[in-house]
Design a protein around this motif. Structure first.
Motif, short mmCIF file in Angstrom:
data_model
loop_
_atom_site.label_atom_id
_atom_site.label_comp_id
_atom_site.label_asym_id
_atom_site.label_seq_id
_atom_site.Cartn_x
_atom_site.Cartn_y
_atom_site.Cartn_z
N ARG A 1 0.78 -1.15 0.10
CA ARG A 1 0.09 0.07 -0.06
C ARG A 1 0.64 1.18 0.09
N GLU A 2 2.13 1.09 0.36
CA GLU A 2 3.08 2.42 0.64
C GLU A 2 3.65 2.60 -0.79
N PHE A 3 4.24 1.51 -1.23
CA PHE A 3 5.15 1.65 -2.52
C PHE A 3 5.23 0.47 -3.31
N GLU A 4 5.69 0.59 -4.67
CA GLU A 4 6.05 -0.38 -5.47
C GLU A 4 7.43 -0.32 -5.81
N THR A 5 8.16 -1.47 -6.13
CA THR A 5 9.43 -1.57 -6.79
C THR A 5 9.48 -2.09 -7.82
N TYR A 6 10.19 -1.86 -8.78
CA TYR A 6 10.40 -2.57 -10.13
C TYR A 6 12.04 -2.95 -10.47
N SER A 7 12.15 -4.00 -11.52
CA SER A 7 13.17 -4.61 -11.73
C SER A 7 14.33 -3.56 -12.17
N ASN A 8 14.20 -2.38 -12.59
CA ASN A 8 15.25 -1.30 -13.12
C ASN A 8 15.60 -0.44 -11.90
N GLY A 9 15.02 -0.82 -10.72
CA GLY A 9 15.49 0.11 -9.76
C GLY A 9 14.31 1.31 -9.15
N LEU A 10 13.43 1.46 -10.00
CA LEU A 10 12.26 2.34 -10.25
C LEU A 10 11.38 1.87 -8.69
N ARG A 11 11.26 3.09 -7.85
CA ARG A 11 10.36 2.74 -6.67
C ARG A 11 9.32 3.94 -6.83
N ILE A 12 8.12 3.46 -6.79
CA ILE A 12 6.98 4.56 -6.63
C ILE A 12 6.23 4.61 -5.36
N GLU A 13 6.05 5.66 -4.93
CA GLU A 13 5.48 6.09 -3.56
C GLU A 13 4.11 6.23 -3.76
N ARG A 14 3.24 5.65 -2.99
CA ARG A 14 1.90 5.59 -3.34
C ARG A 14 1.02 6.28 -2.39
N ARG A 15 1.52 7.10 -1.45
CA ARG A 15 0.95 7.61 -0.52
C ARG A 15 -0.13 8.58 -0.76
N PHE A 16 -0.02 9.15 -2.05
CA PHE A 16 -0.87 10.38 -2.60
C PHE A 16 -1.71 9.92 -3.76
N GLU A 17 -1.69 8.49 -3.77
CA GLU A 17 -2.32 7.93 -4.80
C GLU A 17 -3.93 7.96 -4.94
N THR A 18 -4.55 8.55 -6.07
CA THR A 18 -6.00 8.71 -6.03
C THR A 18 -6.34 8.21 -7.55
N GLY A 19 -7.83 8.18 -7.65
CA GLY A 19 -8.44 7.71 -8.82
C GLY A 19 -8.88 8.98 -9.84
N ASN A 20 -9.58 8.87 -10.74
CA ASN A 20 -10.14 9.90 -11.43
C ASN A 20 -11.04 9.09 -12.65
N GLU A 21 -11.61 10.02 -13.42
CA GLU A 21 -12.55 9.18 -14.39
C GLU A 21 -11.55 8.14 -15.07
N PRO A 22 -12.17 6.94 -15.44
CA PRO A 22 -11.45 6.18 -16.22
C PRO A 22 -10.86 6.44 -17.67
N ARG A 23 -9.83 6.08 -17.98
CA ARG A 23 -9.30 6.50 -19.38
C ARG A 23 -9.92 6.01 -20.39
N ARG A 24 -10.81 6.74 -21.21
CA ARG A 24 -11.25 6.21 -22.38
C ARG A 24 -11.01 7.11 -23.52
N TYR A 25 -10.45 7.21 -24.82
CA TYR A 25 -10.58 8.23 -25.68
C TYR A 25 -10.25 7.87 -26.88
N PHE A 26 -10.48 8.77 -28.00
CA PHE A 26 -10.35 8.27 -29.18
C PHE A 26 -8.87 8.74 -29.97
N VAL A 27 -8.60 7.95 -30.91
CA VAL A 27 -7.63 8.25 -31.75
C VAL A 27 -7.98 8.27 -33.06
#
Ligand SMILES: [Zn+2]
Length: 388
Positions: free
Chosen positions: A97-123
Motif C-alpha cells: 500500500r505504501e510503495f512499488e518497486t521494479y526490476s530497473n530500480g524504480l520505486r513508486i511512492e503511493r501515499r498520495f495515489e488517487t483515482g479519476n475518470e477511467p481513461r477512454r479516448y479516441f484516436v
C-alpha cells in the motif's frame, strides 16, 4: 523580424541556421509574467506557497478502464518507419500500500495515489482525422513531460525541512486537482498521484501524432509526468537534478514496457500544447528547452515536426520563438516546412491549406466537446436516478 526574413528562406536547414543566428542565445523569459501560465497561490499554515501552473480542463465521464501489462520486449505499433522499436523489459518486483518497486530500480511512492475518470479516448487516423474512422482506446498511448513551476527552496541540507514541506503541499495540490499521474520531487522520489488507468488534467488543449494516429487533447490518451522544478527567470531552462533525471529514466522505461509506448510519443508539454482561441502552438511551454532526452533514454524528440502545425494548421508566435530554446522551434520550423510541402502536394496555397486544416481541427474539437457534455449529462441523470 527574424521570422519575417526567415519565411523568405526556402530551405529549412538554412532557415533554422538563420533563425539561430538572429535570435542567438537570448534568454529573457520570466515564466511568472507569461500570459500562458496561470499561477495558483495557496496559503498553507504560515507559508504562502505558490504552486504550479496547471491547465485544468474538466474531463468528461467515460465507461471503463483499459489496462495492458506486457512483459518482455515490446514491439510498438509505430515501429514501421525505422524498423522495429524494441522496449526494455521492466517488471514489478514488489507492491504494497505504501510503495512499488521494479526490476530497473524504480520505486513508486503511493501515499498520495488517487483515482479519476477511467481513461477512454479516441484516436484518429493520421491525415484523415475527420473521416469518421476513429477508434476508441483505453490504454495510454504516450507520455507528456511537465515542470511544476512551483515554489522551490534552495537545494541545501539546511533547507531539507522546507523542501519537504513544499513538496508535500505540492503533492496535496496535485492530488486535489488530479493534475498529473506522476510527480518527481526534488529528491528524485517518484510519486504516483492519478492512477495510470485514469485520466489526469495535465495537458489541456493539445495535439500529437505518431506514424498512424493523431491524438487530440491528451489528458486521456497520454500519461502526465511532472518534475518539481521551475524555469529560471531570465532563462529558458528548467533545471532537473541528477536524481530527478535518473527517476525520469527508470519511470519512462517502466511505463513504456508496461503499455508498449513508442519513443516518439514521449514528448514535452511545450511540444503538444496549442491554443484554439488564436490557433497558435505552444500555449504552455514547460520543457520548451532542456528536456534531457538522451539521459532519459529517449531519442531527441525535439527534432520531430510539430503536428499541431502540419496536421491542423496551427501557427506560432514570433515572441515565443524569441524566448524559447532552439530545440523547440526546430520542431515548429519543421512543422511549418511539412505544411508547405503538403500544401504543394495538394495543389493548394499555404493559406488555403492551413484554413482547411484548421477547420478540420475545429470539427474534431466540437465533436469532442459535444461528447463530453453528453457524458456529463448522462452521469448527472444517473446520479439523480440513484437519489430518486
Ligand atoms: Zn505542463
Amino acid at each position: 523580424m527574424a521570422g519575417w526574413q526567415a519565411s523568405r528562406i526556402d530551405d529549412p536547414v538554412s532557415r533554422l541556421r538563420f533563425l539561430r543566428r538572429s535570435v542567438g542565445d537570448r534568454r529573457i523569459w520570466d515564466p511568472r509574467t507569461e500570459p500562458g501560465r496561470a499561477f495558483l497561490r495557496k496559503a498553507r499554515g504560515p507559508l504562502a506557497l505558490a504552486l504550479g501552473f496547471l491547465i485544468l480542463i474538466p474531463a468528461g465521464t467515460m465507461t471503463s478502464a483499459g489496462r495492458i501489462w506486457r512483459r518482455g520486449p515490446v514491439v510498438t505499433a509505430q515501429a514501421s518507419e525505422k524498423g522495429p522499436e524494441t522496449i526494455d523489459q521492466v517488471w514489478q518486483v514488489e507492491q504494497n500500500r505504501e510503495f512499488e518497486t521494479y526490476s530497473n530500480g524504480l520505486r513508486i511512492e503511493r501515499r498520495f495515489e488517487t483515482g479519476n475518470e477511467p481513461r477512454r479516448y479516441f484516436v484518429y487516423p493520421r491525415g484523415a482525422e475527420d473521416s469518421g474512422a476513429r477508434q476508441e482506446r483505453g490504454a495510454p498511448a504516450g507520455i507528456v513531460f511537465h515542470t511544476t513551476e512551483s515554489q522551490l527552496a534552495d537545494f541545501r541540507e539546511d533547507q531539507t525541512g522546507r523542501i519537504r514541506l513544499l513538496g508535500e503541499a505540492l503533492l496535496e495540490f496535485v492530488r486535489r486537482e488530479r493534475a498529473y499521474h506522476y510527480l518527481i520531487d526534488r529528491f528524485g522520489r517518484v510519486w504516483r498521484v492519478v492512477k495510470e488507468s485514469d485520466a489526469a488534467n495535465h495537458a489541456g488543449h493539445s495535439v500529437w501524432a505518431d506514424a498512424r494516429w493523431t491524438y487530440v487533447n491528451l489528458n486521456r490518451s497520454f500519461i502526465g509526468v511532472s518534475v518539481e522544478t521551475v524555469t529560471q527567470a531570465g532563462s529558458d531552462r528548467p533545471e532537473a537534478t541528477a536524481a530527478q533525471i535518473h527517476s525520469l529514466r527508470v519511470l519512462t522505461a517502466m511505463l513504456r514496457a508496461r503499455h508498449g509506448i513508442a519513443a516518439r510519443n514521449c514528448v514535452t508539454h511545450a511540444q503538444v500544447s496549442v491554443n484554439p482561441a488564436n490557433m497558435r502552438a505552444g500555449y504552455h511551454y514547460d520543457w520548451a528547452a532542456n528536456f534531457p532526452y538522451p539521459a532519459v533514454g529517449l531519442p531527441d524528440n525535439y527534432g520531430l515536426a510539430s503536428p499541431g502545425l502540419w496536421l491542423f494548421g496551427f501557427n506560432y508566435d514570433q515572441a515565443l520563438v524569441n524566448v524559447t530554446g532552439q530545440p523547440f522551434w526546430k520542431g515548429l520550423l519543421l512543422g511549418e516546412e511539412q505544411l508547405r510541402q503538403d500544401a504543394t502536394a495538394q495543389g493548394m496555397s499555404v493559406t488555403a491549406y492551413r484554413q482547411a486544416l484548421a477547420e478540420r481541427y475545429r470539427r474534431i474539437l466540437s465533436s469532442l466537446k459535444q461528447e463530453e457534455e453528453t457524458s456529463k449529462e448522462k452521469a448527472s441523470d444517473q446520479a439523480k436516478e440513484k437519489q430518486g
